[in-house]
Design a protein around this motif. Structure first.
Motif, short mmCIF file in Angstrom:
data_model
loop_
_atom_site.label_atom_id
_atom_site.label_comp_id
_atom_site.label_asym_id
_atom_site.label_seq_id
_atom_site.Cartn_x
_atom_site.Cartn_y
_atom_site.Cartn_z
N ALA A 55 0.62 -1.17 -0.14
CA ALA A 55 0.21 -0.27 -0.43
C ALA A 55 0.50 0.72 -0.12
O ALA A 55 2.03 0.98 1.12
CB ALA A 55 -1.03 0.34 1.26
N THR A 56 0.69 1.97 -0.85
CA THR A 56 1.09 3.65 -0.63
C THR A 56 0.74 4.33 0.12
O THR A 56 1.82 5.04 0.86
CB THR A 56 1.02 4.55 -2.15
N GLY A 647 -0.71 5.27 -11.10
CA GLY A 647 -0.72 6.33 -9.83
C GLY A 647 -0.11 7.11 -8.98
O GLY A 647 -0.36 7.82 -10.01
N ASP A 648 0.18 7.17 -8.46
CA ASP A 648 1.10 8.67 -7.88
C ASP A 648 2.10 8.86 -8.50
O ASP A 648 2.68 9.60 -8.47
CB ASP A 648 1.65 8.34 -6.26
N GLN A 649 2.86 7.77 -9.09
CA GLN A 649 3.81 8.02 -9.81
C GLN A 649 4.33 7.76 -11.21
O GLN A 649 3.43 6.00 -11.60
CB GLN A 649 5.22 6.86 -9.44
N VAL A 650 4.46 8.13 -12.20
CA VAL A 650 4.03 7.35 -13.19
C VAL A 650 5.28 7.59 -14.39
O VAL A 650 6.20 7.91 -13.94
CB VAL A 650 2.80 8.51 -14.28
N ARG A 651 5.24 6.83 -15.66
CA ARG A 651 6.22 6.55 -16.45
C ARG A 651 5.59 8.04 -17.46
O ARG A 651 4.73 7.66 -18.41
CB ARG A 651 6.59 5.41 -16.65
N VAL A 652 6.60 8.17 -18.18
CA VAL A 652 7.08 9.54 -19.35
C VAL A 652 8.01 8.81 -20.30
O VAL A 652 8.73 8.60 -20.17
CB VAL A 652 6.92 11.10 -18.90
N ILE A 653 6.84 8.78 -21.47
CA ILE A 653 7.61 9.02 -22.85
C ILE A 653 7.21 9.73 -24.10
O ILE A 653 6.56 10.35 -24.18
CB ILE A 653 7.23 7.65 -23.96
#
Length: 881
Positions: A55-56, A647-653
């Motif tokens: 859990a975050t 989510g709270d943290q994401v991946r940017v391409i």
């Protein structure tokens, strides 16, 4: 309090208690094979309960959009009929992930209801799990004790397993629960019958508003209960019911959640809400259903004829049917409610207002389509009812299955004609269909066999295609008589299907003796990466090398990166309204669906291709940023997709900071030059306001160009290699057209020559001029020319022509207009009957119809049958007269 204030008070209360307020997950579920729609607030936290993810935050709260219209939670036919069932509803909830438990959950629930919302304590009842001997579970004395400190003991009721033991399904997280019920009856009724007697008795005014679930167990396939790694709290309070109670209304539909929309419907339909039960139900159905339809579409689920899309289409059609039947709204109307709904949820669920035009367009298209179907179905019912004394169950099911008629509409139409519907037959046909569907999709899944107790899987597939690993758990899955296996690895380079990209395939190689097990697919189930195999390794507990199929991954990555370039190019050429509505990316091709309200022209497609290929030639390096805070990414202008749960943290391409920048979890080329070449192969419509582009890249694009060049060269050689290839081809086509017209004139002339011969052969059958003849004509058009020529020359004509064209038998029936009108003859029905003799079928208009078949030997029998038909029906008419 207004509904907006009630919602805000809930979130503020739990934020003050240290809860992180999290956004609602999309209503459409994409990574859980057991669900089509989010049907409970806990769905997005399922992997935390199972111990598959950390859990975050230790405690969270939210308001979750839920949809309950299929499977275990199916209340669709109750919606609008009663005062409290809904398709889409908001579930207010607070959760603890191994943090607080029963004491705090009970105390805070009571505090919110009685001190913040000021509910009358004398109207509240609570239930506690009484225990269950089969599961070996005792009474929940802990919860009972906490409640005793807050509420009179006579208001604490014991509930059985059905009411007070919450389970997500046949297997999965579960535990005892405490429900909070409120008695909304007038004081006179409360004095006459104690409310405790009506709790969980389906009384419309004594209702459950909050369920406090204490997640302690995981239900295994064999029915046993296994303690969860940690104890959790999962609460759910029906927002619409809560508003009803606080606002003192007798129905959820009387609150400010629904009344603005109901009032709009009433005004436009020219009726008053509260004056007629039938029109009230219709308005409630529409006001409820537009919520489910709109949010499902906004979250990425378009209406269709299968699975989740069919559920949405069915809801929409139910709303249209009620509007059509009871409110006399014969033109599309439902789409007009979308702007009202979008404005109502502005600042709460902004997905809808951001896509208002798109959602409205889709709903309008579906309405138009179904209204046409509805009219056709009513006509079919009328024709059937005219010839039958009872509406057969199979026919009622056909109306339901083909035309979207709910059975109550068929019953209504039948009642107007004093006919009965065979409900037993209908239910049998319905159950047969459901049984087929269940059999086709039945999957028997065993419990996980856990080899290692670990919470997370380490995905390393962004950085490499091979890794050393171990199996941490596995299970057997059986479907259609075949067994397969699912594995979870401690470390994996295999990308799990998601975001339109297919899952990786490859092999799992034993480091001990070299045994190879093929990984045939990789999918994500909640928080787990699951690898699919046909067999298990012999030494399941050993060390392995997980190796991805590099060639397939490389080609898939080229197509995936191309979709990002395509998306950016579409927006550049067509406008910023373009947004992704779905995609498929595999090693062979890519498919990209997007919001746009017109066909993309050839010129626009060529421009889009040029832009993408220019970016490919620039060999733009991939910029990948992992663990970027979501809001930071959005504020920076990164493109996010509606219907995705981030989510709270994401991946940017990023490919060229000013061109393509998207949130994405998929795998990509290291530089755009690896795509090689981009070629669009098709553009088409998917649904209202949704277009689809299909394309290929790399080797596939090269092969496609070579094939096309080869075709052009072959045609050039056939034309003797002219200098101006296009002009030569146009001349050839013009010559072909001229020759075809000459042939048609010749055939028409031959047909007209036959006309005189057939006129002489016309028989007089009780006042009917009948012609039954087999003719030798080379084309169907020639037969048609002859038929119409005879129709225009002979009064009271009944004509049947038989012909064998290119080895295939055909029949043509023509009947004079006056005979159609006076005698009720129908050429379409007649030709279908005659076509049985040639093993075929057909149809057409009452005065002209055709049929084709397989058995040319039956043409003569068909002519004899036609002659018998005329003779018998003319005699019958004479006898009647």
């Amino acid at each position: 309090m207004t509904s907006r204030e009630i919602r805000e008070a809930f979130l503020a209360f739990f934020e003050d208690k240290g809860h992180q307020i999290v956004p609602s997950a999309p209503v459409v579920v994409k990574n859980d094979p057991t669900l089509m729609f989010t049907n409970a607030g806990m769905n997005q936290f399922k992997d935390i309960f199972l111990g598959d993810a950390r859990a975050t935050y230790p405690r969270v709260a939210d308001t979750q959009r839920c949809l309950r219209v299929s499977g275990k939670h199916n209340d669709l036919e109750e919606v609008g009929i009663d005062t409290y069932h809904h398709t889409l509803f908001e579930m207010l909830g607070n959760w603890s992930f191994g943090d607080y438990f029963k004491k705090e959950a009970i105390a805070w629930g009571w505090e919110l209801l009685t001190e913040v919302y000021k509910l009358d304590k004398d109207r509240l009842y609570v239930t506690v799990f009484e225990g269950d001997d089969v599961d070996g579970l005792p009474k929940d004395e802990e919860a009972y004790g906490f409640w005793k400190g807050l509420i009179a003991e006579e208001r604490i009721l014991l509930g059985n397993k059905k009411d007070n033991f919450w389970e997500m399904g046949d297997t999965g997280p579960c535990g005892p629960c405490s429900e909070i019920h409120v008695d909304c009856r007038p004081d006179a009724e409360r004095n006459a019958v104690d409310g405790s007697m009506l709790v969980n008795a389906d009384h419309p005014q004594v209702i459950e508003i909050w369920n406090l679930v204490f997640m302690q167990f995981n239900r295994q396939k064999d029915g046993s209960l296994k303690p969860l790694p940690a104890k959790h709290v999962d609460t759910g309070m029906g927002f619409e019911r809560l508003v009803r109670v606080i606002q003192g209304k007798a129905s959820n539909y009387d609150t400010d959640v629904f009344q603005p929309i109901i009032g709009f419907i009433a005004e436009k339909a020219g009726v008053r809400y509260g004056h007629d039960e039938q029109t009230d139900i219709a308005m409630r159905v529409m006001a409820d259903h537009i919520r489910a339809i709109s949010f499902a579409i906004a979250d990425g689920q378009l209406p269709s004829n299968n699975k989740a899309g069919y559920v949405i289409r069915r809801i929409l059609r139910r709303a249209v049917r009620y509007a059509y039947t009871f409110l006399q709204l014969k033109e599309p109307f439902l789409h007009k409610l979308v702007p009202l709904l979008a404005e109502q949820f502005k600042g709460v669920f902004n997905e809808l207002i951001a896509q208002q035009d798109f959602v409205q367009k889709v709903v309008l298209e579906e309405e138009q389509s179904f209204l046409r179907t509805l009219v056709t179905g009513v006509q079919r019912f009328e024709a059937y009812a005219a010839e039958h004394q009872t509406i057969a169950g199979e026919f009622a099911f056909e109306l339901y299955d083909t035309f979207g008629f709910p059975i109550d509409l068929t019953e209504l139409l039948a009642k107007e004609k004093t006919l009965n519907v065979d409900m037993v037959g209908f239910q049998q046909a319905l159950e047969t269909q459901k049984s087929r569907s269940r059999a086709a999709t039945a999957v028997d899944t065993d419990d996980w066999v856990v080899l290692q107790g670990t919470e997370t899987v380490d995905f390393v597939g962004y950085d490499g295609l091979e890794s050393e690993t171990e199996i941490i758990k596995y299970r057997k899955v059986s479907a259609k008589g075949k067994n397969a296996y699912q594995l979870v690895l401690a470390v994996t380079p295999f990308y799990a299907e998601g975001g339109g990209q297919v899952g990786d395939t490859g092999v799992l190689i034993s480091k001990h003796h070299g045994e190879q097990v093929a990984i045939i697919d990789t999918k994500r189930e909640n928080g787990l990466i699951v690898h699919y195999t046909q067999t298990l390794p012999k030494e399941i507990g050993g060390t392995f090398v997980a190796k991805v199929d590099a060639a397939k991954r490389r080609d898939t990555e080229g197509n995936h990166s191309a979709t990002h370039l395509l998306h950016a190019a579409l927006r550049q050429v067509l406008g910023d309204h373009v947004s992704q509505k779905g995609s498929l990316v595999n090693a062979d091709h890519l498919r990209f669906d997007f919001a746009h309200f017109a066909k993309v022209s050839d010129e626009e497609l060529a421009q889009i291709e040029r832009i993408v290929n220019a970016k490919v030639r620039e060999n733009i390096p991939l910029e990948e940023a992992r663990e970027v805070p979501f809001q930071q990414a959005i504020d920076a202008g990164v493109t996010a997709l509606f219907g995705e749960k981030y989510g709270d943290q994401v991946r940017v391409i990023t490919f060229d900071d000013g061109f393509s920048k998207e949130l994405c979890g998929g795998t990509h080329v290291h530089a755009t030059g690896q795509i090689g070449f981009f070629k669009i192969t098709s553009e088409s419509a998917v649904a209202a306001g949704v277009r689809r582009v299909e394309a290929i890249t790399g080797k596939k694009a090269e092969q496609f160009i070579q094939e096309q060049v080869g075709i052009v060269n072959n045609i050039r050689e056939l034309l003797n290699n002219p200098k101006d290839f296009v002009s030569a081809l146009n001349r050839l086509l013009e010559e072909n057209t001229s020759l075809k017209k000459e042939v048609e004139r010749t055939m028409a002339g031959k047909a007209l020559q036959l006309k005189g011969q057939l006129v002489d052969k016309a028989m007089d059958v009780n006042g009917i001029k009948a012609i039954f003849a087999q003719v030798e004509l080379p084309t169907a058009d020639a037969v048609k020319t002859l038929a119409y020529a005879l129709k225009g020359s002979i009064e009271n004509l009944f004509l049947v022509l038989a012909a064998e064209i290119n080895g295939k038998p055909g029949l043509t029936v023509v009947i004079s207009d006056n005979l159609v009108k006076q005698r009720g003859w129908d050429a379409g029905a007649i030709v279908r009957e005659l076509a049985k003799e040639i093993q075929g079928g057909g149809g057409g208009q009452p005065f002209y119809a055709t049929a084709g078949g397989k058995d040319a030997g039956g043409l003569e029998k068909a002519l004899v049958k036609a002659k018998e038909y005329v003779q018998s029906h003319t005699k019958l008419t004479e006898n009647v007269e």
